[in-house]
Write an enzyme that holds these catalytic residues in place. Sequence first.
Site, PDB file in Angstrom:
ATOM      1  N   GLY A 359       0.825  -1.197   0.000  1.00 13.62           N
ATOM      2  CA  GLY A 359       0.000   0.000   0.000  1.00 13.62           C
ATOM      3  C   GLY A 359       0.859   1.245   0.000  1.00 13.62           C
ATOM      4  O   GLY A 359       2.079   1.185   0.172  1.00 13.62           O
ATOM      5  N   PRO A 360       0.242   2.395  -0.190  1.00 13.48           N
ATOM      6  CA  PRO A 360       1.000   3.658  -0.235  1.00 13.48           C
ATOM      7  C   PRO A 360       1.604   3.991   1.114  1.00 13.48           C
ATOM      8  O   PRO A 360       1.207   3.437   2.150  1.00 13.48           O
ATOM      9  CB  PRO A 360      -0.076   4.687  -0.643  1.00 13.48           C
ATOM     10  CG  PRO A 360      -1.379   4.059  -0.300  1.00 13.48           C
ATOM     11  CD  PRO A 360      -1.198   2.584  -0.418  1.00 13.48           C
ATOM     12  N   PRO A 361       2.587   4.909   1.143  1.00 13.66           N
ATOM     13  CA  PRO A 361       3.218   5.295   2.418  1.00 13.66           C
ATOM     14  C   PRO A 361       2.221   5.950   3.363  1.00 13.66           C
ATOM     15  O   PRO A 361       1.304   6.653   2.928  1.00 13.66           O
ATOM     16  CB  PRO A 361       4.293   6.302   1.982  1.00 13.66           C
ATOM     17  CG  PRO A 361       4.501   6.072   0.527  1.00 13.66           C
ATOM     18  CD  PRO A 361       3.193   5.598  -0.011  1.00 13.66           C
ATOM     19  N   GLY A 364      -0.060   2.949   7.645  1.00 15.56           N
ATOM     20  CA  GLY A 364       0.053   2.200   8.890  1.00 15.56           C
ATOM     21  C   GLY A 364       0.527   0.777   8.736  1.00 15.56           C
ATOM     22  O   GLY A 364       0.273  -0.060   9.609  1.00 15.56           O
ATOM     23  N   LYS A 365       1.264   0.472   7.660  1.00 15.17           N
ATOM     24  CA  LYS A 365       1.728  -0.912   7.442  1.00 15.17           C
ATOM     25  C   LYS A 365       2.706  -1.352   8.528  1.00 15.17           C
ATOM     26  O   LYS A 365       2.576  -2.430   9.099  1.00 15.17           O
ATOM     27  CB  LYS A 365       2.391  -1.025   6.055  1.00 15.17           C
ATOM     28  CG  LYS A 365       1.472  -0.702   4.895  1.00 15.17           C
ATOM     29  CD  LYS A 365       2.136  -0.976   3.556  1.00 15.17           C
ATOM     30  CE  LYS A 365       3.358  -0.115   3.296  1.00 15.17           C
ATOM     31  NZ  LYS A 365       3.057   1.322   3.222  1.00 15.17           N
ATOM     32  N   THR A 366       3.698  -0.498   8.810  1.00 18.35           N
ATOM     33  CA  THR A 366       4.720  -0.874   9.789  1.00 18.35           C
ATOM     34  C   THR A 366       4.156  -0.936  11.206  1.00 18.35           C
ATOM     35  O   THR A 366       4.403  -1.890  11.944  1.00 18.35           O
ATOM     36  CB  THR A 366       5.897   0.120   9.719  1.00 18.35           C
ATOM     37  OG1 THR A 366       6.395   0.159   8.381  1.00 18.35           O
ATOM     38  CG2 THR A 366       7.014  -0.296  10.648  1.00 18.35           C
ATOM     39  N   SER A 682      -4.156   3.670 -19.346  1.00 16.09           N
ATOM     40  CA  SER A 682      -5.459   3.953 -18.727  1.00 16.09           C
ATOM     41  C   SER A 682      -5.964   5.370 -18.997  1.00 16.09           C
ATOM     42  O   SER A 682      -7.090   5.686 -18.650  1.00 16.09           O
ATOM     43  CB  SER A 682      -5.391   3.709 -17.225  1.00 16.09           C
ATOM     44  OG  SER A 682      -4.466   4.570 -16.624  1.00 16.09           O
ATOM     45  N   LYS A 725      -7.605   4.574  -7.645  1.00 16.33           N
ATOM     46  CA  LYS A 725      -8.127   5.674  -8.472  1.00 16.33           C
ATOM     47  C   LYS A 725      -9.457   6.193  -7.932  1.00 16.33           C
ATOM     48  O   LYS A 725      -9.690   7.407  -7.872  1.00 16.33           O
ATOM     49  CB  LYS A 725      -8.291   5.193  -9.920  1.00 16.33           C
ATOM     50  CG  LYS A 725      -6.977   4.901 -10.628  1.00 16.33           C
ATOM     51  CD  LYS A 725      -7.216   4.313 -12.003  1.00 16.33           C
ATOM     52  CE  LYS A 725      -5.890   4.014 -12.710  1.00 16.33           C
ATOM     53  NZ  LYS A 725      -6.090   3.392 -14.035  1.00 16.33           N
TER      54      LYS A 725
END
Length: 775
Positions: A359-361, A364-366, A682, A725
């Site tokens: 996912g984008p920065p 909350g991944k970390t 696209s 998008k």
Amino acid sequence: MSEIKIIPETLETLPIMPLRNTVVFPHQVIPLAVGREKSLALLNDLDEGSKVIGLIAQRDGRIEDPTVDDLYTWGTAAMILKKFKMPDGSEQIIVQGLYRFRLVEMTQTEPFFVAKIQQMPDEFVTDMEVEALVNNIKNVFQKVVDYIPYLTNEHRVMILNTEEPHKLADLVAAQINFSVSEKQQVLEIQNVKERLKKVNYLINKELQILELGNKIQNDVQGELNKTQRQYFLREQLKAIKKELGEYEDEGTEIEELREKLAKLKMPAEVRKVAEKELNRLAKMSPMASEYTVTRTYLDWLMEMPWKKSTRDRLDVKEAERILNEDHYGLEKVKKRILEYLAVRQLKSDMKGPILCFVGPPGVGKTSLGRSIARALNRKFSRMSLGGVRDEAEIRGHRRTYVGALPGRIIQEIKKVGSNNPVIMLDEIDKLGMDFRGDPSSALLEVLDPEQNFSFTDHYLEVPFDLSKVMFIATANMIDTIPPPLLDRMEVIEINGYIDEEKLHIAERYLIPKQLKNHGLTEEQITFTRNAIFKIINRYTREAGVRNLEREIASIVRGVAKEIVEGKIKKRRITPKLVEKYLGPERYFSEVAERVSRPGVATGLAWTPVGGDILFIEATKMKGKGQLQLTGKLGEVMKESASAAMSYLRSNAEKYGIEDDFYEKYDTHIHVPAGAIPKDGPSAGITIFAALYSLYANKCVKNNLAMTGEITLRGLVLPVGGIREKVIAAKRAGIETVILPEKNKKDLAEIPKRHIEGMKFHYIKTVDELIELAFE
């Protein structure tokens, strides 16, 4: 020797590299370290075809920047076989000597030396004296090998098998450490017989020196016996102290290690290795260098948590409460963790899952990894893989290397003291590779549930069971993760947040966190919802909440300063006060303004940091039908623009556009921002909409965006990145989105609250686009 006449036709031009303390001979293969600026400039200037350089020794090796006068006049032309870049910026080359040459004229001195040279071929003489010299040199060389440590049996065989007299003289001079001046004398002798005489003299002199040194060594041996006596006396002294109770035997340490090993729970294979190493240690002197290496290795074996685990929290409801307490949303991730816990209740020996959050920065991944560890009641460890290029970082170094250590996987497990922690592999999409190996390939065994139960680190050299470890990798994009590595992980995509989610995150997590960090309370500063919405919409434009937290922290610091100065006691942050602390608004909705004229359409784009909206502008001018494209577009996007123009030209009459418009006008298509690279198919229907708007003189509807690939038959094909998008469209305040019909299924993966209040139209052809997008 008679004077050599130089014939112009025999001259060659070579780049010259000065050597200090080294003379290279023909047929010799030797590595050279290159660090001086002129020498590096010479190597950088060589093209792929030219590999031959001239090597000339310096008269004085201490001179850092030699001139022509500091060099000998004879040298060796050499072929560069290999080049290596070293970490300190220098280079290492391996060269093979080709032939002797004599320096005729230096034609260039900067940035490196270039000279005209003349080859100096060997002058062969064949008689009995030459044969005698060859045999004598070989016999003496065999004796020299027995004295010199750096000469091996391979050198002996090589010299014995060399039959050509000229090669023999050069090889012997190259192998033995004669002085630079002596080697240079050998190099400058063309006549093979004279060269053999010189080498014979030098090697016999070397043998006499070595024999004399050996005699001196034997004389000194008597002195060493004195040292041995001292050793025995010390041992007797130890025995006396032991009787008096004043001394602890080194064996005490070994016994302590044996007792510790006996109490430890470890696999039988590991115990066998540990006992073997302990027995070796007991026979070593504590003063031996290998003693420390073996002792450190034993410490690692005994401190690893072979059978030490933490007890999982199998209460699914409690785990769910902790996950919700730490993070808002992220339902897909939470569902997967709770499913794992439920199965663990039914099957206790289940292997740990290997997940990859993409996912984008800032979403909350970390921090989610730390929350998962807390929910499972497991130890947590984080490894940042961004920029890691050395395979040994994962697998460790072999113990033969000085300062060897296990890889970071084993290090982290030892640090947490548990064999079932949660290990987060952060930024796995940013792994690199170079001459030290490919870390992503080393991770294949670590992240394969069918293999990692017997992961072998190069340092430990015994298998460690990683199947109980829960590995969680994070990445911003899938494209840069090697396919074999990606195949071993369960990918969970984390979408960017919409405004309502950011509001909840700010109220529940970000604002309390920043108040705590800055020593303020909720009584001293409060935020209205409208103020938070203003920060979200007017000061940040991102998929995550990282910049939102920075802006909130900036406001909190401003209020803290005013409270400390005594200006206020508490502050309620309203939309009006946001500008006071953060300055003028940075972002504003420009969709309606940008599409208010013909020739502009709003598209949707995917980026590694989340979705975004894309304005495509078209204008026309008198000309001859040329199509100009700007905005740093990639090849695929340029082809989409050509396809859109071709379809419009072929259907101009159908759409009520002049048939010959492309003969009278040049068309210019531009995609802001011009400095950011853009590519992909696209934007096809968006480009067509901008062109149709321009030539039909119609404006695209306000608050409408589109995405899809266009074909020459006017069909609209599906594209990727629909979730990102659509969320970007919602973030930008767009109410209507046009998508390819085959992308309808992708909306099912987006929570309904993310697209509440939005309308979606699904199209198969460009004709449907014209009906929906224009008044």
